[in-house]
Design an enzyme around this catalytic site. Structure first.
Site, PDB file in Angstrom:
ATOM      1  N   ASP A  90      45.186  37.336  39.430  1.00 49.53           N
ATOM      2  CA  ASP A  90      44.103  37.717  38.544  1.00 49.53           C
ATOM      3  C   ASP A  90      44.571  37.366  37.137  1.00 49.53           C
ATOM      4  OD1 ASP A  90      41.836  39.073  37.600  1.00 49.53           O
ATOM      5  OD2 ASP A  90      43.069  40.837  37.207  1.00 49.53           O
ATOM      6  N   GLY A 141      37.449  36.355  36.512  1.00 50.79           N
ATOM      7  CA  GLY A 141      36.027  36.500  36.273  1.00 50.79           C
ATOM      8  C   GLY A 141      35.634  35.983  34.899  1.00 50.79           C
ATOM      9  N   GLY A 173      52.681  13.949  35.513  1.00 47.39           N
ATOM     10  CA  GLY A 173      51.918  15.189  35.511  1.00 47.39           C
ATOM     11  C   GLY A 173      51.213  15.402  36.829  1.00 47.39           C
ATOM     12  N   ASP A 186      40.134  43.282  42.155  1.00 51.44           N
ATOM     13  CA  ASP A 186      41.133  42.509  42.883  1.00 51.44           C
ATOM     14  C   ASP A 186      41.478  43.119  44.233  1.00 51.44           C
ATOM     15  OD1 ASP A 186      41.457  40.858  40.597  1.00 51.44           O
ATOM     16  OD2 ASP A 186      42.671  42.432  39.701  1.00 51.44           O
TER      17      ASP A 186
END
Lengths: 1209, 350
Positions: free
Chosen positions: A433, A758, A828, A895
């Site tokens: 999260d 979110g 990368g 979560d």
């Protein structure tokens, strides 16, 4: 095993339902469903879904007994057993384990005379020992629970007694539903109580719910509205009300019911009236309440779930291999059975055969079962007990690690799941999260935009850690609006007087800005001017902020301390205070604000608060404007929602408004890019008629019992329309310390880090950038699309792009390992960024394959705007389809689902309460702790446990085979060359403790190196300790060792006059030496404890056997070991045989270890050339192994061109 | 718990910063690498070599003479005589010749050997009662159920009960040396052939102040026996009952189906046996009673001298030598690899 946990739980539930869900449920949150079912059963008995509560000492005493018969008292019992029921209950529970059933089966088998292998008592020894050990552990745990319960039950509380007509002290356990209890400040609430009276004149009381959910902020509770006796202290004798409410449930956030007064007037009851058990009363002198739920029916108890049972991946493997052992056992027993049958066929009637005339087939059949008893040890049943003990030890060390301790919070790590420690060492995907996990969740007001003009808040500029990533752009934005604001401020009337009087510190101009703000507030010249809006919006902020919190005055420095439900709100109130717009206090109907420009305090009449909810994504307050007297609605919420609601301009200056909207949107985008959390504020002025009309609907909604939530929501939505956008705020959420380092380390360890948030895309990218999830050279793939088809096409396109580059790289990849590493890091990696909508499509069955393929190629994936459900779906998708071990970490209620779905769920005990922690397997307080938890403890736990399991298998197979080989010389009759006591105790006593110590204390790599070189987490070939190849190699080695250990003594003694037991003596002794020395070879570190235990085991064996052979004359019929060992151990041959056997048996393993350690780089080498080279080589080694796989995947789609327009970099 | 409670204050739950708790205890790392293992391996190879050679020399100094008499010489007649079911239980004597080419120096042990006799069968092994053998009166009259099926015979308890005792080897031998001056009986110690613990702890006669026969009153002999237990050794009254040394030796079940058991030890008191058995011709007079034809068994007599690590067994010295060779081979391979790897490591560092 999982099945048995379930079974156990189910049985507990059965018993529990008899006592109306009497004790803690021992299972995870999943058990909630069953709790509900159980609740329903209770409801059935009560007849209906409701409970009626009548005052126990009130006027309806007669009726009380009828009504409350079924209600539980307040005494709690969390113990599983009582003194009487302990033995049967504990036995019953223990026999639900397969292991114990197996033992029981063997014991029973040994009672069948035809197959009896040992004395009847001896086979019982392992079972009895295991049962006693577990029972002892259970009893100890239960006793601890009992003491705790007793302590809780004996707490004192004042209950109203009708006899004395006063509140008298009684124990908590004597509280009954319907009792009136009186609590003072700082007392703990003993049961779920309906608040009827508070000494606070506004009828509110404050509680702290820290015991319940860990939140330390105060929550406000309200006396039941319209109580006729409000004001004077309540007299229970005249309490003529009945209370109808829901039956007990576990939902902390919901309580519905009504109170019916004697005049049949009903008053709605809701969550705000209920004081929950184990909360603490604060800031209120006295309260009186009536008990609604008591004891186990309280919401706090219903929410109490014990430790969680998860099965680790290692254990699933283990169960598979145990099955292999079963198969091996069957094969061996079958061999013996057939062998015995054939052997028997050759003789007619030998003098030594026992005279029973049974057919060889039947004899073979008997021998089969005898052999199962004899070779029982092959099934490593004690392994399960040992694993449990080892995991307890591992958890003990994890919990005591100083590095995982947070001094500020005085909390360390909390291990809630006891049996998945080793999964920590094998994580491949990490789902995190953002807010509160990567960041502090301590919000600091950063800047705001009001009517399209940006106002930065300079004080916090220094904290802008996030700005590092886009440093250039940010500093310019901070500077220019400041200057602009100055001009504007000068242009206004009465600008400077107030502001200049402020202390001349570095923030003078900021304060000055605010000072002028206050002035503007009362200015009639600009009715729709910016200044007024700012002022009002500040006020509005305060309304919201204070709408739910309490402000307390701290005596020491005369500073206000605000406590807020959400950190954003606290940040806003603090910011307002910095601008001298201080919230002074709250009352029921309003709040007091100190505004600099006005004379003293301003009382704002607060009409309504429409609280925040996740579906509306906004909250509103309805206030009466203190100056104009109008009814104004202020709404605060997510920008997407508010911007939509405030679309239509309904002020005269329509064009100007849309301009403002545009500007605000631009600022919002800027904020998001800078990683700020944005909130939009809008208002609406209501005329009285509309307000009245709406009020009616609202009141109706509030009082209704059924569908209350829906009605309230509808009502709120009715109000929040046609809003006028005022502005937006940007709040910075600081990154937690060491987050970038941790993420980098985790990525180096081969863990793919996904961020599921979110938040807005820009914010998410920014945070990702700040925490080094995005490197400077990484390519960002953005996936935002509106439809499923577009999504499909996009996924294909992205896939081909990723695949295209991969093929190219694969072809041009040079053979030298170091070059590969360097070229790769320069180019990368890919980072996939997805928004919630696209994620929705991507999770569909048809597209998820592509999504997974794509995300597998990316170094990191960031999903923004994702809902809790999506979070868990993503985790589930990855977990199930890639067959990897996943870890989810989060801190908030949103979560929880993700944490529960992942293999390992980690909760962060932070600002947002304890829901995440409650559902997690491990709870930590900072994100950085993850680094040591995974890299060191996870690695250790895994390697320790895996090594221990392998060792256990080895040990059992090795020892049992010795018995098996003997069958070839004893006509497969199931006889053994060892005294049965020693045989049984060999596994139980002599060789059981060293593996435990080994499993708890062994360190394959020092902690510092693991921390410094995260590559070791995955790169080291040792990290794959327990796979089928190692299992079979171990079994093979065990076979070899047992062959050596049997046949060297055999050949040495063949043809001599050696007796059965005398032959077994050197075999046993050398087997013990081999098994113990094998462990020394296998251990990576040896501590004094370990050495002591190993030595102790060896010495114990010899002492025991010697004493046994001296003292036991007829104690072990029919074999008689007297004098055998003493004589054997006095002969040089014994030692010659033991030495030769031990050396020969251990040779291959020593050779292989030495070869492996010399060939692959060893730590001895590392000391010379440094670990860096080692890690490089490991990386190279890993790459060469994984290369083939990468190529295969990318070859699916080699020809497609990468498209540039998708690159956002 | 008490310790935790004692801690108070803001850092109450801080873990102890002890070496044990923080897993910082000093540890020895037994990492096996070529450099650590090699010296050990060379030492081990040398040690094994030394022991192997030592053992080999010792073994080469021992003599052993085996003679399968099942169908040898005149015993062939006895073998055939006993094959006839009618003659079961009857006695037969025969004689076999043993030439000793070399002098057997030192203590010479006389063994009888049986092949294919499974004394280690589980049911057979269990069919005995140690409590009875210890001389407990109760068990004498009421043998343990383990003795099945030889617990009682004609309602009388069997002493000693069980299949092991019942199947006791009952051939007897006398060894004759055919010296130039005529045959001389070779004197054998018939006692002292058991372990001290066996004779003094494990096997005792039931107590009786009268005769031994009185002590065994109310019991019967095992069905296959010709004499009751108190008449096992007519020559030595102290060698009867449960403490009869032949019985004790027999009751110690052999580990393998081919085994030998001690029958007697050469009495080195008289010439010409003071130095052992002189070379020459010997004969054994056998009272041939024990039937072996049912299990394809073979019977033999073994004359052997013993060393400090038991009888003549060449396996152990050879095994030591082979192990020594293997360890040496391993050490050499490891040395080569270590040397090569050392070069590789240097290359990689460059």
């Amino acid at each position: 095993m999982e099945c048995f946990h379930w079974l156990r739980h189910h049985c507990q539930q059965l018993v529990a339902s008899d006592r109306a869900c009497g004790w803690y449920s021992t299972d995870s949150l999943a058990a909630k469903g069953q709790q509900e079912a159980c609740g329903a059963a209770a409801q059935g008995r009560l007849g209906g879904k409701r409970r009626t509560v009548i005052a126990r000492r009130g006027p309806y005493q007669a009726e009380y007994h009828d009504v409350s018969k079924e209600f539980q008292g307040n005494a709690i019992r969390t113990t599983k057993y009582s003194l009487l029921s302990f033995v049967p209950m504990n036995l019953f529970q223990q026999f639900q384990r397969v292991a114990n059933l197996y033992f029981l089966f063997l014991v029973l088998l040994n009672w069948v005379p035809a197959v009896e292998a040992f004395q009847k008592e001896i086979t019982m020894v392992p079972l009895v020992v295991v049962l006693i050990v577990i029972a002892f552990k259970d009893a100890l745990e239960d006793y601890r629970r009992y003491l705790f319960d007793k302590k809780v039950n004996d707490n004192l509380v004042r209950i109203y007694s009708s006899k004395q007509n006063a509140y008298i002290d009684q124990h908590w356990q004597d509280v009954r539903v319907g009792d009136f209890i009186r609590l003072s400040c700082n007392e703990i609430i003993p049961a779920d109580v309906l608040l009827l009276y508070s000494s606070d004149p506004r009828g509110i009381c404050y509680i702290e719910t820290a015991n319940l959910d860990g939140e330390t902020n105060l929550k406000q509770r309200q006396v039941v509205t319209d109580l006729p006796l409000q004001g004077s202290e309540l007299t229970p004798e005249s309490f003529y009300c009945r209370i109808e409410c829901e039956n007990p449930n576990y939902n902390l956030g919901r309580f519905r019911g009504y109170m019916e007064h004697s005049n049949k007037v009903r008053v709605g009851l809701h969550n705000n009236n209920l004081l929950l058990r184990s909360c603490t009363v604060r800031n209120t002198d006295t309260i009186i309440g009536i008990v609604i739920y008591a004891g186990h029916e309280t919401k706090a108890m219903k929410n109490n779930s014990g430790p969680r049972y998860k099965q680790s991946r290692l254990e699933r493997r283990l169960n598979m291999d145990v099955l292999w052992c079963v198969l091996l056992l069957f094969a061996m027993c079958l061999t013996a059975a057939i062998g015995h049958g054939l052997w028997l066929k050759r003789w007619i009637d030998p003098i030594y055969s026992i005279a029973e005339q049974i057919s060889p087939t039947l004899a073979g059949f008997y021998v089969f079962w005898t052999m199962i008893i004899v070779l029982q040890v092959l099934i490593p049943i004690s392994l399960y007990v040992s694993i449990e003990i080892v995991k307890l030890g591992q958890i003990y060390f994890i919990q005591n690690d100083l590095a995982l301790y947070n001094e500020q919070l005085d909390s360390g790590i909390q291990c809630r799941a006891l049996n998945i420690t080793e999964d920590l060492g094998q994580i491949q995907f990490l789902f995190s999260d953002k807010t509160g996990t990567l960041t502090e969740n301590k919000m600091v007001f950063q800047c705001c935009t009001i009517y399209g003009v940006q106002y930065p808040h300079k004080e916090n500029g220094v904290f802008l850690v996030l700005a590092r990533c886009k440093a250039g752009s940010f500093t310019t934005t901070t500077q220019s609006p400041m200057a602009a604001w100055h001009e504007k401020a000068k242009a206004g009337q009465d600008t400077s007087n107030v502001g200049l009087t402020n202390p001349s510190d570095q923030m003078t101009d900021v304060l000055q800005d605010k000072g002028t703000q206050g002035d503007y507030c009362g200015d009639d010249n600009a009715p729709h001017g910016r200044a007024e809006t700012l002022g009002v919006s500040r006020q509005a902020l305060e309304d919201w902020a204070s709408g739910l919190y309490e402000s307390r005055q701290m005596a020491i420095d005369d500073q206000l301390v605000y406590e807020a439900e959400s950190p954003d709100e606290a940040a806003l109130v603090h910011a307002a205070q910095a601008y001298h717009c201080t919230l002074r206090g709250r009352s029921v109907g309003g709040l007091t604000v100190d505004l600099l420009g006005t004379a003293g305090c301003l009382d704002i009449h607060l009409l309504h608060v429409l609280p925040f909810d996740a579906t509306r994504k906004r909250m509103s307050v309805v206030v009466r404007h203190p100056l104009t007297g109008q009814v104004v609605v202020y709404a605060k919420g997510a920008d997407s929602v508010i911007m939509d609601l405030a679309k239509k301009p309904h002020t005269p200056a329509g064009e100007g408004y849309s301009n403002i909207r545009e500007q605000t949107q631009k600022h919002l985008d800027n904020y998001a890019r800078d990683g700020l959390r944005t909130l939009c504020i809008a208002k609406k002025v209501l005329d009285e008629e509309h307000y009245e009309a709406w009020l009616k609907g609202q009141l109706l909604a509030e009082t209704s019992i059924e569908n209350r939530e829906e009605l309230l929501m509808e009502s709120a939505q009715r109000l929040e329309t046609n809003l006028t956008l005022l502005g937006a705020t940007g709040i910075v959420d600081r990154l937690q310390e060491e987050v970038p380092e941790t993420i980098e380390a985790l990525q180096r360890a081969g863990i793919k880090v996904w961020v599921l948030t979110g938040d807005k895309q820009e914010t998410a990218v920014n945070i990702a950038c700040a925490c080094k999830l995005l490197g400077p050279n990484d390519q960002i793939l953005t996936a935002n699309c509106g439809s499923k088809d577009a999504c499909e096409a996009l996924l294909q396109q992205l896939l081909s792009e990723v695949g295209g580059r991969d093929v190219g790289e694969g072809l041009s990849r040079p053979s030298d390992g170091e070059n590969v590493a360097s070229s790769n890091s320069a180019a990368g990696d890919f980072i996939l960024i997805m928004d919630g909508q696209t994620l929705e499509w991507a999770l569909k069955d048809e597209l998820k394959g592509g999504f997974l393929e794509l995300s597998r190629q990316c170094k990191a994936v960031i999903c923004c705007r994702s809902t809790p459900l999506q979070k868990s779906q993503v985790v589930q998708l990855v977990r199930n389809h890639l067959n990897v071990l996943t870890l989810a970490i989060g801190d908030g209620a949103n979560d929880v689902s993700m944490i529960q779905v992942a293999d390992v769920g980690i909760g962060i005990s932070g600002q947002e309460g304890m829901q995440a922690v409650m559902s997690s397997d491990f709870a930590i307080s900072r994100f950085k702790h993850l680094r040591k938890l995974l890299l060191v403890h996870g690695h250790w736990c895994y390697s320790r446990l895996a090594n221990m399991i392998l060792y256990f298998f080895y040990k059992n197979v090795m020892y049992v085979n010795l018995l098996f080989w003997y069958q070839f010389f004893s006509g497969f009759s199931g006889s053994v060359m060892t005294n049965s006591w020693i045989l049984i105790l060999f596994n139980l006593l002599f060789t059981s403790v060293p593996p435990l110590v080994y499993g708890v204390l062994d360190r394959d790599t020092p902690a510092e190196i693991l921390m410094e070189w995260p590559e070791l987490y995955r790169a080291s070939p040792n990290s794959k300790v327990y796979v089928s190849s190692t299992f079979w190699l171990t079994i093979l080695d065990a076979f070899y060792q047992s062959l050596v250990c049997f046949f060297i003594p055999y050949l040495a003694y063949a043809g001599s006059d050696v007796g059965v037991l005398a032959f077994g003596s050197p075999i046993n002794a050398s087997a013990l030496l081999i098994i113990l020395l094998h462990q020394i070879i296998e251990s990576n570190t040896l501590m004094w404890m370990h050495i002591a235990v190993l030595l102790g085991s060896g010495v114990f064996y010899f002492v025991f056997t010697l004493l046994f052979s001296m003292g036991c004359v007829t104690c072990s019929p029919p074999t008689n070991p007297v004098g055998v060992e003493t004589l054997q151990m006095s002969q040089p041959l014994f030692y010659m045989v033991c030495a030769l056997t031990t050396v020969t048996a251990l040779l291959p393993r020593v050779l292989i270890r030495a070869l492996l350690n010399s060939m692959s780089s060893s730590f001895a080498k590392m000391d010379k050339s440094g670990p860096k080279e080692y890690v490089e080589r490991m990386r190279w080694w890993n790459r060469t192994r994984s290369r083939t796989r990468t190529l295969r995947v990318s070859a699916d789609d080699p020809g497609l061109e990468p498209s540039d327009n998708l690159m956002v970099s | 718990m008490g310790k935790e409670a004692a801690k108070k204050g803001p850092l109450a739950s801080r873990p102890d910063n002890s070496a044990f708790m923080q897993q910082r205890l000093p540890a020895w790392s037994p990492m096996l690498t070529a450099s650590t293992v090699l010296p050990f391996l060379y030492c081990m190879a040398a040690l094994c070599m030394f022991l192997g050679v030592l053992l080999l020399i010792t073994v080469e100094g021992t003599q052993e003479m085996k003679m399968d008499y099942t169908e040898a010489g005149s015993c062939n007649d006895c073998f055939k005589f006993l094959q006839n079911v009618i003659n079961a239980g009857k006695s037969c004597s025969c004689k076999v010749m043993i030439p000793l080419e070399q002098e057997f120096k030192g203590n010479v042990f006389f063994y009888y050997g049986l092949q294919n006799f499974h004394q280690n069968l589980r049911k057979y092994m269990d069919s005995r009662d140690d409590a009875q053998m210890v001389g407990r009166k109760y068990n004498l009259k009421k043998p343990s159920p383990y003795c099945e099926p030889y617990i009682t015979d004609k309602n009388l308890p069997i002493a000693p009960c069980g299949a092991v005792a019942n199947s006791m080897f009952n051939d007897s031998f006398s060894l004759w040396y055919h010296s130039p001056s005529g045959p001389i009986a070779v004197p054998l110690y018939r006692n002292g052939i058991t372990w001290y613990t066996d004779e003094n702890v494990k096997f005792r006669n039931p107590y009786s102040n009268q005769s031994l026969a009185q002590a065994f009153n109310g019991t019967t002999k095992p069905p296959y026996w010709q004499q009751p237990v108190y008449k096992l050794d007519p020559s030595n009254p102290n060698n009867n009952g449960f403490i009869n040394e032949d019985l004790i030796v027999w009751m110690r079940e052999a580990a393998f189906p081919n085994f030998k058991k001690l029958y007697g030890i050469l009495k080195r008191t008289k010439e010409p046996f003071t130095n052992g058995l002189p070379a020459g011709n010997y004969s054994i007079n056998i009272s041939y009673n024990f039937p072996v034809q049912h299990f394809n068994g073979r019977k033999q007599v073994v004359l052997s001298t013993v060393t400090w690590f038991g009888g003549q067994n060449r396996f152990l010295p050879i095994a030591y030598l082979v192990t020594s060779g293997l360890v040496l081979l391993m050490a050499v391979i490891l040395t080569v690899i270590w040397w090569k790897f050392g070069r590789n490591a240097k290359n990689m560092e460059e």
